[in-house]
Motif scaffolding. Sequence first.
Motif, short mmCIF file in Angstrom:
data_model
loop_
_atom_site.label_atom_id
_atom_site.label_comp_id
_atom_site.label_asym_id
_atom_site.label_seq_id
_atom_site.Cartn_x
_atom_site.Cartn_y
_atom_site.Cartn_z
N THR A 1 0.82 -1.26 0.08
CA THR A 1 -0.12 -0.13 0.05
C THR A 1 1.03 1.03 -0.08
OG1 THR A 1 -1.65 -1.12 1.46
CG2 THR A 1 -1.87 1.08 1.09
N PRO A 2 1.04 1.93 -1.08
CA PRO A 2 1.92 3.12 -1.20
C PRO A 2 1.19 4.37 -0.74
CG PRO A 2 0.88 2.73 -3.47
CD PRO A 2 0.53 1.79 -2.65
N LEU A 3 2.28 5.32 -0.16
CA LEU A 3 1.88 6.49 0.48
C LEU A 3 0.71 6.48 1.40
CD1 LEU A 3 1.85 8.42 -3.07
CD2 LEU A 3 3.64 8.36 -1.23
N LEU A 4 0.80 5.72 2.40
CA LEU A 4 0.07 5.68 3.56
C LEU A 4 0.32 6.89 4.30
CD1 LEU A 4 -0.19 2.01 4.60
CD2 LEU A 4 -2.19 3.39 3.90
N PRO A 5 -0.51 7.41 5.16
CA PRO A 5 -2.01 7.33 5.00
C PRO A 5 -2.93 8.14 3.86
CG PRO A 5 -1.69 8.91 6.66
CD PRO A 5 -0.18 8.41 6.20
N TYR A 6 -2.05 8.75 2.96
CA TYR A 6 -2.44 9.80 2.25
C TYR A 6 -3.50 9.22 1.11
CZ TYR A 6 0.72 12.76 4.74
OH TYR A 6 1.51 13.20 5.67
N VAL A 7 -3.15 8.11 0.44
CA VAL A 7 -3.96 7.67 -0.61
C VAL A 7 -5.29 7.21 -0.10
CG1 VAL A 7 -4.09 5.84 -2.34
CG2 VAL A 7 -2.01 7.18 -2.32
N PRO A 8 -5.23 6.43 0.89
CA PRO A 8 -6.73 6.00 1.54
C PRO A 8 -7.15 7.38 1.95
CG PRO A 8 -4.98 4.47 2.42
CD PRO A 8 -4.12 5.61 1.41
N CYS A 9 -6.81 8.25 2.73
CA CYS A 9 -7.61 9.58 2.97
C CYS A 9 -8.14 10.15 1.84
CB CYS A 9 -6.54 10.40 3.93
SG CYS A 9 -6.29 9.80 5.51
N LEU A 10 -7.38 10.20 0.79
CA LEU A 10 -7.77 10.87 -0.40
C LEU A 10 -8.85 10.09 -0.82
CD1 LEU A 10 -7.67 13.17 -2.68
CD2 LEU A 10 -6.07 11.50 -3.82
N GLY A 11 -9.00 8.76 -0.89
CA GLY A 11 -10.35 8.22 -1.54
C GLY A 11 -11.30 8.44 -0.57
N ILE A 12 -10.79 8.35 0.72
CA ILE A 12 -12.16 8.66 1.64
C ILE A 12 -12.85 10.09 1.46
CG2 ILE A 12 -12.95 9.13 3.98
CD1 ILE A 12 -10.63 7.11 4.87
N PHE A 13 -12.02 11.07 1.22
CA PHE A 13 -12.63 12.30 0.83
C PHE A 13 -13.30 12.41 -0.37
CE2 PHE A 13 -12.29 16.59 -1.20
CZ PHE A 13 -12.62 17.40 -0.51
N VAL A 14 -13.03 11.72 -1.57
CA VAL A 14 -13.67 11.62 -2.83
C VAL A 14 -14.78 10.94 -2.75
CG1 VAL A 14 -13.50 10.77 -5.22
CG2 VAL A 14 -11.35 11.92 -3.96
N ASN A 15 -14.88 9.97 -2.00
CA ASN A 15 -16.14 9.09 -1.46
C ASN A 15 -17.15 9.99 -0.99
OD1 ASN A 15 -15.30 7.00 -2.91
ND2 ASN A 15 -14.42 5.98 -0.84
N TRP A 16 -16.73 10.93 -0.01
CA TRP A 16 -17.80 11.61 0.93
C TRP A 16 -17.99 12.78 -0.12
CZ3 TRP A 16 -20.45 9.60 4.45
CH2 TRP A 16 -20.03 8.83 5.25
N TYR A 17 -17.26 13.40 -1.01
CA TYR A 17 -17.50 14.40 -1.67
C TYR A 17 -18.90 13.97 -2.78
CZ TYR A 17 -17.17 17.85 -5.50
OH TYR A 17 -17.62 18.91 -6.28
N LEU A 18 -18.71 12.70 -3.25
CA LEU A 18 -19.64 12.41 -4.17
C LEU A 18 -20.89 11.80 -3.41
CD1 LEU A 18 -17.31 9.69 -6.30
CD2 LEU A 18 -18.23 11.80 -6.99
N VAL A 19 -20.92 11.65 -2.27
CA VAL A 19 -21.96 11.52 -1.39
C VAL A 19 -22.86 12.65 -1.28
CG1 VAL A 19 -22.99 10.82 0.82
CG2 VAL A 19 -21.51 9.20 -0.09
N ALA A 20 -21.93 13.85 -1.06
CA ALA A 20 -22.56 15.00 -0.64
C ALA A 20 -23.31 15.77 -1.96
CB ALA A 20 -21.63 15.90 -0.35
N GLN A 21 -23.15 14.93 -3.16
CA GLN A 21 -23.83 15.74 -4.30
C GLN A 21 -25.16 15.16 -4.28
OE1 GLN A 21 -21.89 17.57 -6.49
NE2 GLN A 21 -20.42 17.09 -4.71
N LEU A 22 -25.95 14.48 -3.48
CA LEU A 22 -27.31 14.01 -3.36
C LEU A 22 -27.92 15.26 -2.74
CD1 LEU A 22 -26.90 10.49 -1.38
CD2 LEU A 22 -27.27 11.04 -4.01
#
Length: 260
Positions: free
Chosen positions: A167-188
């Motif tokens: 898993t490269p660039l921990l914890p930044y890559v998973p944290c970026l994925g978390i932010f993108v997921n919540w950003y897409l959820v917020a489009q509701l």
Amino acid sequence: MAQPRLQFALACDGLMSPWFGRVDDEGNMQNGTLFAGSLMTLIASFVPLEYLNDLISAGVLVAFSMTNSSLLLLRHESPDDAPGLLEKLLTWFNALCFLSSLALAHLCTSLFGKMLTGLCCLLAFVACVLIHRWCPPAAYFGGKARRKTTQHMTVGTVAVSEEYFRTPLLPYVPCLGIFVNWYLVAQLTWRGLAFLAWFLSCAIFFYFSFGYYFSVGNNGGWDSFESCGLSIHSAHSQIEWIGDDDDDGDDDWSSTTSGK
């Protein structure tokens, strides 16, 4: 359908009633199929497709955020002098990401909204950096707090360097994925967010009223627990290799699952 198999897996883990884990002599999940088919038919008949589409998409995105969070819990651990710090920082990071996403999607039209958005994004980034600086990488997969060995998997006893994936660039890559997921959820829409909050509340209530007390993980693990009337060995051997006993040149398989 995939839903009966999901119910079967949850039942074998103690997170749903053993009724969903029953299979017939041929390995068919009749109970799970009947329940899932009836429920999906009712939902499709009475719930508008627009609401279903939003709820399903948001549910998948929340599951992806949980997956990224679980990866951080397995690859990092709290310091010895501050137990539970990683879990607290990760909870705050998810909350701040969701608030930042809501502000970006709905409140960025005013100066106050822009200031609030910037503040939430900054705090989320600070939480990510604190995870990196204060919570060291786990020397063993899962960390010391979750050190145990079961017949399903080994956690906390195998060195990270011996694991099967990197898993490269921990914890930044998973944290970026978390932010993108919540950003897409917020489009509701606000109505869609309300439906999502209701769905998650029901899932949390069901877990703490049933799954928390009957889950395999909270009852000694797979080494000392049997669910669905099957041990882990018999559950893994439901489909038994028979071999090529005839002259057709094809491999034959046979189901050995009992009808418990």
